[in-house]
Design a protein around this motif. Structure first.
Motif, short mmCIF file in Angstrom:
data_model
loop_
_atom_site.label_atom_id
_atom_site.label_comp_id
_atom_site.label_asym_id
_atom_site.label_seq_id
_atom_site.Cartn_x
_atom_site.Cartn_y
_atom_site.Cartn_z
N UNK A 65 0.81 -1.21 0.00
CA UNK A 65 0.00 0.00 0.00
C UNK A 65 0.85 1.27 0.00
N UNK A 66 2.14 1.14 0.35
CA UNK A 66 3.00 2.33 0.38
C UNK A 66 3.50 2.71 -1.01
N UNK A 92 10.97 6.11 -2.38
CA UNK A 92 9.93 7.13 -2.19
C UNK A 92 8.65 6.39 -1.86
N UNK A 93 8.02 6.75 -0.74
CA UNK A 93 6.82 6.04 -0.28
C UNK A 93 5.62 6.98 -0.19
N UNK A 94 4.45 6.35 -0.19
CA UNK A 94 3.18 7.05 -0.04
C UNK A 94 2.46 6.46 1.16
N UNK A 95 1.79 7.31 1.95
CA UNK A 95 1.05 6.80 3.11
C UNK A 95 -0.20 6.06 2.64
N UNK A 101 5.11 10.43 1.56
CA UNK A 101 5.93 10.41 2.77
C UNK A 101 7.37 10.86 2.48
N UNK A 102 7.75 10.83 1.24
CA UNK A 102 9.13 11.17 0.88
C UNK A 102 10.01 9.95 0.91
#
Length: 135
Positions: A65-66, A92-95, A101-102
């Motif tokens: 999911x990230x 690089x990740x996403x919440x 999230x960076x």
């Protein structure tokens, strides 16, 4: 009765003599030829292919999911304690709610060609000074 006591004493003495054979380990104070030999350490394992491991097991490093993007890995280094390897992974990740999230960095512990542990990198992990290559 005396015969029984003598037999028991002989059996106990024989058992003691046989049991003491296992006590002479490599550090015991007996002559060298009576000591058991120290076990040789296992041969060091070759450095793992971190790029392939992370590419194949990306879901064990990051949550699906990230949505990990721009995944990069550092070269492997021998663990300070133990026989395994460590490497750093950055992506690089996403919440979960979709907010960026960076770049996040994780430290991996690799043993026998498997990722056995991962945790968020801390200052003492030296992941900030590593050089990274894309997978």
């Amino acid at each position: 009765m005396r015969r029984v006591v003598v037999r028991l004493a002989l059996i106990a003495g024989g058992a003691f003599v046989l049991a003491s054979c296992g006590i002479a380990d490599s550090r015991s104070p007996v002559p060298e030829f009576m000591r058991s030999q120290a076990a040789e350490p296992p041969p060091p394992e070759p450095p793992p292919d971190v790029k392939r491991l992370v590419r194949e097991k990306l879901d064990s490093v990051f949550l699906a999911a990230s949505n990990p993007r721009h995944v990069r890995v550092s070269p492997p280094h021998r663990e300070v304690r133990g026989t395994g390897w460590t490497a750093c992974v950055r992506a690089e990740l996403t919440s979960v709610i979709g907010k960026p999230l960076g770049a996040e960095t994780y430290r991996l512990v690799i043993s026998s060609g498997l990722i056995i542990d991962r945790r968020r990198a801390e200052a003492d992990d030296d992941c900030a000074s590593e050089s990274y290559e894309p997978i």
